[in-house]
Enzyme design. Structure first.
Site, PDB file in Angstrom:
ATOM      1  CD  GLU A 292      -3.126   0.846   2.186  1.00  0.00           C
ATOM      2  OE1 GLU A 292      -4.160   1.546   2.102  1.00  0.00           O
ATOM      3  OE2 GLU A 292      -2.869   0.116   3.162  1.00  0.00           O
ATOM      4  CE1 TYR A 419      -3.442  -3.822   1.560  1.00  0.00           C
ATOM      5  CE2 TYR A 419      -3.660  -2.562  -0.476  1.00  0.00           C
ATOM      6  CZ  TYR A 419      -3.997  -2.768   0.842  1.00  0.00           C
ATOM      7  OH  TYR A 419      -4.887  -1.923   1.456  1.00  0.00           O
ATOM      8  CG  ASP A 459      -2.697  -5.828   4.902  1.00  0.00           C
ATOM      9  OD1 ASP A 459      -3.335  -6.699   5.531  1.00  0.00           O
ATOM     10  OD2 ASP A 459      -3.088  -4.649   4.792  1.00  0.00           O
ATOM     11  CG  ASN A 461      -6.783  -6.375   3.944  1.00  0.00           C
ATOM     12  OD1 ASN A 461      -6.814  -5.697   4.970  1.00  0.00           O
ATOM     13  ND2 ASN A 461      -6.435  -5.867   2.777  1.00  0.00           N
ATOM     14  CG  ASP A 565      -2.931   1.588   9.482  1.00  0.00           C
ATOM     15  OD1 ASP A 565      -1.930   1.232   8.832  1.00  0.00           O
ATOM     16  OD2 ASP A 565      -4.057   1.733   8.973  1.00  0.00           O
TER      17      ASP A 565
END
Length: 577
Positions: A292, A419, A459, A461, A565
């Site tokens: 990202e 990602y 990531d 998710n 984050d």
């Protein structure tokens, strides 16, 4: 005289205010309090024009009867609906609200007293005060006596019940008893019920009470059972591998991979310009994978942003490979930084501190390539640490437009930085993610695995199970991206195809180790997070056999590294001689 004068002012000037309204009670009350100035003995009011304007601006009627108490406290009648009384001004201490009947009697008594004072010319110099007026005292005494009589009449009806006769053993005249017996009456009633009952009744009553307690406690137990977990404590983990001891004792090399979702590389560089360089030096990283970054190819060479110059300065010893989103600007994007090799043992050997991470050859030539072929780190050839090929696409047109993957082929394994698409706040991409992306990506990894073992990371998710969420069991998780049953079931299918979650395999009982925290809710400090970042490896890489040249030794999370984050995650792979 001052009291009579103030009362007359109240009667003749404030009486026209019996109809007015206000939308917000507090605002209007404050307005009236600011207009009225009532002292202990005198009263002064503004002109009626102010009150007329107030009445004309009103939107809903409010019936009020203004009156003055014996302590010269100005009061006004209450709302018709809830019968509450608004206090406009109270110069003395707080007081109880006056009932409407008593207020009416006060007004009538004050009116008669005022008529007597106005008609009597002889006694104008010595008017009677309102508090000591004969009419008010007589009526107040009459009201008091009526209340006492009604109480005395009401008392015998309550005390003549047959239950009391049984409890007391004899009848007694309730007319002669003092009113204090009322307080004794209530416990006697309760005692009579308990004393007249037999032992069987006592047993039944006790069973009833126990049943009531059980019934009352049962919903509480249900509520506790339905409540979700709140796990924020980070359990301590022990490092399973030491690269320096492995180098000295076994002669093996530890290949270290770092993954991090930076959530926008431009903002990341401004906030933490040295974060990647410090992270690479701290863990002696061979590969750094970013997700990202939200960049376009134009941004790298933009003279204002100076992103390429930044990485040449901070990560000069790494070669970068970028994948961009072409369908949507400022969205997604992945990058992979691979350490450059060349110039002999001393420059590339781990375990030795370097002045700068950029102390590697930034350009290659034929002579350098020939030199590196014969070089080795310990007993490991340097060629095993260099990629054979790097691909920035999956080879699937319907997925390649968002720049979500970078795959590097090393001599001993495939390494894919990914990602995974987010399902969205409204889960509008849930079907695409679970039915199309997950299946197509799994097929691609299975194809690569036919040649050599595969590691995909980044990531993903998804929070796989209750150990990967701090509030497992919360109702909103079923409808939240990353914790839906569909996403977890799809991830189970991927792991069931012959792949292993490295962190959970090596640290099965680890709790409180999360890689993502909501910044809006401020969840990072209390550790209310999710584990969304993974290293997924082929099963062959997790088995330690003599024939295996590559074995995954450890995987852990770095929660103390700020900048996004998400936090970085680390994988350590042993390359045997």
């Amino acid at each position: 005289a001052d009291r009579v004068r103030s009362h007359l002012l109240l009667k003749h000037l404030v009486a026209p205010l019996y109809m007015f309204s206000f939308t917000t009670t507090i605002r209007k009350v404050l307005l009236i309090r600011s207009l009225l100035v009532v002292s202990t003995r005198t009263a002064a009011f503004p002109s009626s024009r102010v009150f007329n304007n107030l009445h004309q601006r009103s939107e809903s009627a409010f019936f009020a009867v203004p009156y003055c108490t014996s302590n010269n406290q100005l009061r006004i009648g209450g709302l018709p609906r809830n019968n509450q009384y608004q206090v406009l001004f109270k110069p003395a201490a707080t007081f109880n609200t006056m009932p409407p009947k008593r207020a009416a009697s006060k007004m009538s008594a004050a009116a008669t007293a005022d008529d007597d004072v106005s008609n009597d010319d002889k006694d104008e110099s010595t008017p009677k005060p309102l508090k000591g007026s004969a009419a008010t005292t007589k009526k107040s005494k009459a009201v008091a006596t009526e209340k006492k009589e009604t109480k005395k009449k009401a008392a015998p009806k309550k005390k003549a019940s047959p239950k009391k006769k049984v409890a007391n053993g004899a009848e007694s005249s309730s007319d002669e008893e003092p009113p204090k017996t009322k307080k004794k009456a209530t416990p006697k009633k309760r005692k009579s019920k308990s004393t007249t009952s037999d032992s069987e009744d006592d047993d039944s009553s006790t069973t009833k009470t126990t049943k009531k307690k059980k019934s009352s406690s049962s919903p509480k137990k249900k509520a506790k059972a339905a409540d979700h977990q709140r796990w924020t404590e980070r359990m301590p983990l022990t490092r399973l591998w030491n690269p320096e001891t492995a180098m000295t004792s076994k002669g093996s090399y530890t290949f270290t991979v770092i993954s991090w979702n930076v959530a926008g590389l431009r903002a990341f560089i401004k906030k933490q310009p040295d974060a990647l360089a410090n992270l690479a030096e701290r863990y002696q990283a061979d590969v750094i994978c970013l997700q990202e970054h939200k960049l376009q190819d134009v941004h790298l060479d933009d003279p204002k942003l100076k992103i390429r110059e930044h990485f040449e300065e901070k990560l000069g010893g790494f070669e970068s490979h970028w994948s961009y989103s072409t369908t949507k600007k400022g969205y997604s994007g992945t990058a992979m930084f691979i350490r450059k090799r060349g110039g002999g043992d001393d420059a590339s050997k781990k375990g030795k501190k370097q002045a700068k991470i950029g102390a590697f050859f930034t350009s290659k030539n034929k002579e350098g390539d020939e030199a590196t072929k014969g070089d080795s780190i310990g007993d490991i050839p340097v060629s095993h640490l260099q990629p054979l090929n790097v691909m920035t696409e999956l080879g699937l047109p319907k997925h390649d437009g968002e720049g979500r993957t970078v795959t590097a082929e090393f001599p001993l394994f495939h390494l894919t930085n990914v990602y995974v698409p987010n399902s969205g706040q409204k889960l509008d991409r849930l079907g695409y993610r679970t039915e199309e992306w997950d299946t197509d990506f799994l097929n691609k990894m299975q194809q690569l695995e036919k040649g050599k073992p595969v590691i995909w990371l980044g990531d993903l998710n998804v929070a796989h199970n209750e150990k990967d969420t701090w509030n497992e069991g919360a109702k909103h998780l079923v409808k939240s991206a990353g914790t839906t049953p569909q996403e977890r079931a799809s991830f189970d299918r991927q792991l069931g195809a012959g792949f292993v979650d490295a962190f959970r395999h090596l640290h099965q009982d680890a709790m409180g180790h999360y890689s993502y925290w909501s910044q809006r809710a401020g969840n990072r400090e209390p550790n209310k997070g999710l584990r969304l970042d993974y290293f997924i490896c082929s099963k062959d890489l997790m088995e330690d056999d003599d024939d295996r040249k590559v074995v995954v030794r450890d995987s852990y999370i770095v929660p103390d590294q700020l900048g996004s984050d998400h936090c970085p995650i680390v994988l350590e792979i042993e390359m045997k001689k």
